[in-house]
Scaffold this motif. Structure first.
Motif, mmCIF file in Angstrom:
data_model
loop_
_atom_site.group_PDB
_atom_site.id
_atom_site.type_symbol
_atom_site.label_atom_id
_atom_site.label_comp_id
_atom_site.label_asym_id
_atom_site.label_seq_id
_atom_site.Cartn_x
_atom_site.Cartn_y
_atom_site.Cartn_z
ATOM 1 N N VAL A 110 0.831 -1.203 0.000
ATOM 2 C CA VAL A 110 0.000 0.000 0.000
ATOM 3 C C VAL A 110 0.867 1.256 0.000
ATOM 4 C CG1 VAL A 110 -1.613 1.352 1.407
ATOM 5 C CG2 VAL A 110 -2.015 -1.084 1.042
ATOM 6 N N GLY A 111 1.916 1.244 0.820
ATOM 7 C CA GLY A 111 2.791 2.414 0.923
ATOM 8 C C GLY A 111 3.429 2.792 -0.402
ATOM 9 N N GLN A 112 3.734 1.786 -1.244
ATOM 10 C CA GLN A 112 4.435 2.063 -2.503
ATOM 11 C C GLN A 112 3.490 2.271 -3.684
ATOM 12 O OE1 GLN A 112 7.426 -0.827 -3.472
ATOM 13 N NE2 GLN A 112 8.695 -0.323 -1.712
ATOM 14 N N ALA A 113 2.262 1.770 -3.579
ATOM 15 C CA ALA A 113 1.432 1.759 -4.783
ATOM 16 C C ALA A 113 0.083 2.459 -4.632
ATOM 17 C CB ALA A 113 1.206 0.311 -5.244
ATOM 18 N N PHE A 114 -0.252 2.901 -3.426
ATOM 19 C CA PHE A 114 -1.576 3.497 -3.208
ATOM 20 C C PHE A 114 -1.420 4.997 -2.993
ATOM 21 C CE2 PHE A 114 -5.187 4.637 -0.442
ATOM 22 C CZ PHE A 114 -6.236 4.188 -1.237
ATOM 23 N N THR A 115 -2.323 5.773 -3.558
ATOM 24 C CA THR A 115 -2.280 7.227 -3.392
ATOM 25 C C THR A 115 -3.528 7.688 -2.655
ATOM 26 O OG1 THR A 115 -0.964 7.502 -5.395
ATOM 27 C CG2 THR A 115 -2.149 9.436 -4.609
ATOM 28 N N PRO A 116 -3.380 8.069 -1.390
ATOM 29 C CA PRO A 116 -4.557 8.397 -0.567
ATOM 30 C C PRO A 116 -5.433 9.489 -1.181
ATOM 31 C CG PRO A 116 -2.562 8.299 0.785
ATOM 32 C CD PRO A 116 -2.120 8.194 -0.641
ATOM 33 N N GLY A 117 -4.808 10.536 -1.736
ATOM 34 C CA GLY A 117 -5.577 11.659 -2.261
ATOM 35 C C GLY A 117 -6.466 11.288 -3.432
ATOM 36 N N ARG A 118 -6.175 10.155 -4.092
ATOM 37 C CA ARG A 118 -7.020 9.697 -5.191
ATOM 38 C C ARG A 118 -7.745 8.407 -4.832
ATOM 39 N NH1 ARG A 118 -6.293 11.036 -10.357
ATOM 40 N NH2 ARG A 118 -8.258 9.946 -10.514
ATOM 41 N N VAL B 250 6.070 16.445 -10.134
ATOM 42 C CA VAL B 250 5.336 15.221 -9.801
ATOM 43 C C VAL B 250 5.509 14.874 -8.322
ATOM 44 C CG1 VAL B 250 5.180 12.739 -10.225
ATOM 45 C CG2 VAL B 250 5.421 14.313 -12.147
ATOM 46 N N ARG B 251 6.735 15.060 -7.843
ATOM 47 C CA ARG B 251 7.037 14.777 -6.432
ATOM 48 C C ARG B 251 6.158 15.640 -5.519
ATOM 49 N NH1 ARG B 251 12.874 14.459 -7.081
ATOM 50 N NH2 ARG B 251 12.807 16.701 -6.943
ATOM 51 N N ALA B 252 6.103 16.931 -5.821
ATOM 52 C CA ALA B 252 5.317 17.852 -4.997
ATOM 53 C C ALA B 252 3.834 17.515 -5.078
ATOM 54 C CB ALA B 252 5.561 19.290 -5.453
ATOM 55 N N GLY C 30 -1.149 13.198 -0.440
ATOM 56 C CA GLY C 30 -1.084 12.425 0.795
ATOM 57 C C GLY C 30 0.025 11.394 0.862
ATOM 58 N N ILE C 31 0.944 11.401 -0.109
ATOM 59 C CA ILE C 31 2.074 10.476 -0.047
ATOM 60 C C ILE C 31 3.201 11.137 0.740
ATOM 61 C CG2 ILE C 31 3.813 9.287 -1.447
ATOM 62 C CD1 ILE C 31 1.635 9.241 -3.676
ATOM 63 N N ARG D 104 9.194 11.538 1.548
ATOM 64 C CA ARG D 104 10.298 10.616 1.305
ATOM 65 C C ARG D 104 9.882 9.519 0.309
ATOM 66 N NH1 ARG D 104 15.152 9.513 4.098
ATOM 67 N NH2 ARG D 104 14.845 11.202 5.554
ATOM 68 N N GLU D 105 8.657 9.019 0.493
ATOM 69 C CA GLU D 105 8.125 7.992 -0.407
ATOM 70 C C GLU D 105 7.897 8.570 -1.809
ATOM 71 O OE1 GLU D 105 7.670 4.872 -0.686
ATOM 72 O OE2 GLU D 105 6.234 4.777 -2.333
ATOM 73 N N ALA D 106 7.434 9.820 -1.876
ATOM 74 C CA ALA D 106 7.211 10.462 -3.181
ATOM 75 C C ALA D 106 8.523 10.525 -3.965
ATOM 76 C CB ALA D 106 6.628 11.855 -2.989
#
Lengths: 310, 137
Positions: free
Chosen positions: A77-85, B61-63, B69-70, B73-75
């Motif tokens: 989830v941390g690598q592939a999920f985007t909360p805002g979408r 894209v990072r910003a 909500g990412i 560091r992960e972004a």
């Protein structure tokens, strides 16, 4: 029963508008004679039910599991999920696969999806299960097909082995712009792609910092396509990043043997030689790069200057 | 640090990067390996300006990912795993790009739609589904 009749009429009108008239025609799919086996079933794909909005992480966990990694949807989830979408972007499926050291190679036609399945590779497919104006994007994993029945077998939502008519699948897939991907261990090549496409996937492993996996992939590609200049440059670059400058030197020389007039190969060889302490040969290689450069030779001149200075 | 300070800092970093790269006289490039991606694309002789465009796209894209909500560091890691071409395709589109979700939600969506249509037709007196709707005569 006037009211009932009107209701039926209203419902029909809604259905017509909702589906768009053109799509009411019965789905038909013409598969050319491709020499495909009549049916195929990929084995060894672990099943994870796709809970809530986590279809992306679950689909990825299934194919990564097939490829020999033990991961869970929650772990992805941390690598592939985007909360805002509240969902998963296809690009993050690709990125997360690479970060696990796996080749992510796109598959763009239905015959190619079937070819990958017959080669034993599960395929993540991106579908729009809704309508063009009411989209519902969804990742599923194709695990088999049966041409006689005209069906595709999917791990989708909470169903293991959901059977979908090929025509229906093709529509939902076309609505998702025919995005699909195979996720393979670096020593396994896709059944359908060209060398350059696989080299691009391996270059993605370099991007993700998985240099050992990238090197494995480039060796595999160069075994299959011995003349692949980009694969040999990639092999050199991956070995260079790993600090194995002797082996990088060897790969660049193989690239040069096939394509002696490419300045990039000479430029990279110059850097590998310099790291090996072979200063004079390095400067000579850098000079060759400059002499071969067409267009802007700026970066090759920069290499020559840097190596001459030291 | 308030928001305007953050923005100021962001703008400052961008300007500094641009000034640094653009201040290099044309023809002066950085020595280094030609990347596999560049060999594939045949862009080994690309200009510093082209590199700057890619750099700024990655930053954008990072910003944007961080706004969605990412964790920052992960972004960084997510963008790093993509090629220049892949970044260019998603840059500026993260609010509208399709993202895979729970397909069951469509049933709810469709139900709401059908409800609204029938509500309107009820109000118009064309249908008689909902007892709480006062029908037009």
């Amino acid at each position: 029963m006037i009211h009932g009749g009107r209701l039926l009429l209203a419902a029909a009108a809604v259905a017509l508008v909702a589906t768009g008239c053109s799509t009411l025609a019965r789905p038909r799919i013409e598969l050319p004679r491709l020499g495909l086996p009549p049916r195929a079933e990929v084995t060894g794909v672990p099943f994870f039910p796709q809970e809530d909005d986590y279809c992306g992480p679950a689909a990825l966990a299934m194919v990564l599991g097939w490829s020999g990694l033990s991961v869970t949807p929650e772990g992805l989830v941390g690598q592939a999920f985007t909360p805002g979408r509240e969902g998963t972007f296809p690009s993050d499926i690709v990125g997360a696969a690479r970060r696990h050291g796996r080749l992510a190679v796109l598959v763009t036609t239905l015959p190619d999806v079937l070819r990958e399945l017959s080669a034993g590779h599960p395929v993540i497919v991106f579908q729009n299960l809704g309508l063009s104006w009411l989209p519902r994007w969804h990742f599923a994993v194709a695990v088999g097909y049966d041409l006689g029945r005209g069906e595709l077998s999917l791990y989708s939502r909470r169903e293991r082995g959901r059977r979908v008519a090929l025509g229906t699948f093709d529509r939902t897939w076309a609505r998702g712009n025919r995005w699909a991907v195979v996720v393979l261990p670096p020593h396994v090549l896709p059944a359908t792609a060209e060398d350059r496409t696989v080299v691009a996937a391996a270059a993605g492993l370099e991007r993700a910092g998985r240099f050992a996996d990238a090197a494995t992939a480039y060796v595999t590609i160069a075994d299959r396509w011995p003349d692949s200049y980009p694969a040999l440059i990639g092999l050199g670059n991956a070995r260079y990043a790993l600090g194995d400058f002797d082996a990088a030197d060897d790969a660049y020389r193989r690239a040069i043997a096939g394509r002696p007039h490419e300045p990039a190969a000479w430029n990279n060889l110059a850097h590998a030689l310099a790291r090996r302490g072979r200063r004079e040969e390095a400067v000579e290689a850098a000079r060759t790069a400059v002499s071969l450069a067409w267009g802007d030779a700026g970066r090759y001149e920069a290499t020559l200057q840097e190596l001459s200075r030291e | 640090m308030n928001l305007s300070h953050v923005w100021f800092k962001l703008v400052a970093v961008h300007l500094a990067a641009m000034l640094f790269i653009l201040s290099c006289p044309p023809g002066v490039a950085f020595a280094g390996l030609v990347s596999t991606e560049e060999v594939l694309a045949g862009t080994d002789a690309r200009t510093q300006r082209a590199r700057l465009v890619h750099f700024l796209e990655r930053d954008e894209v990072r910003a944007h990912m961080a706004r969605l909500g990412i964790p920052p560091r992960e972004a960084i890691e997510r963008v790093a795993a993509l090629s220049d071409g892949e970044v260019a395709r998603i840059a500026g589109h993260l609010d509208t790009l399709p993202a895979g979700q729970d397909p069951a939600a469509i049933i709810v969506g469709a139900a709401v739609l059908v409800f609204l249509v029938l509500l309107v037709t009820d109000l118009l007196g064309l249908t008689d589904i909902f007892p709480f709707v006062k029908k037009a005569k």
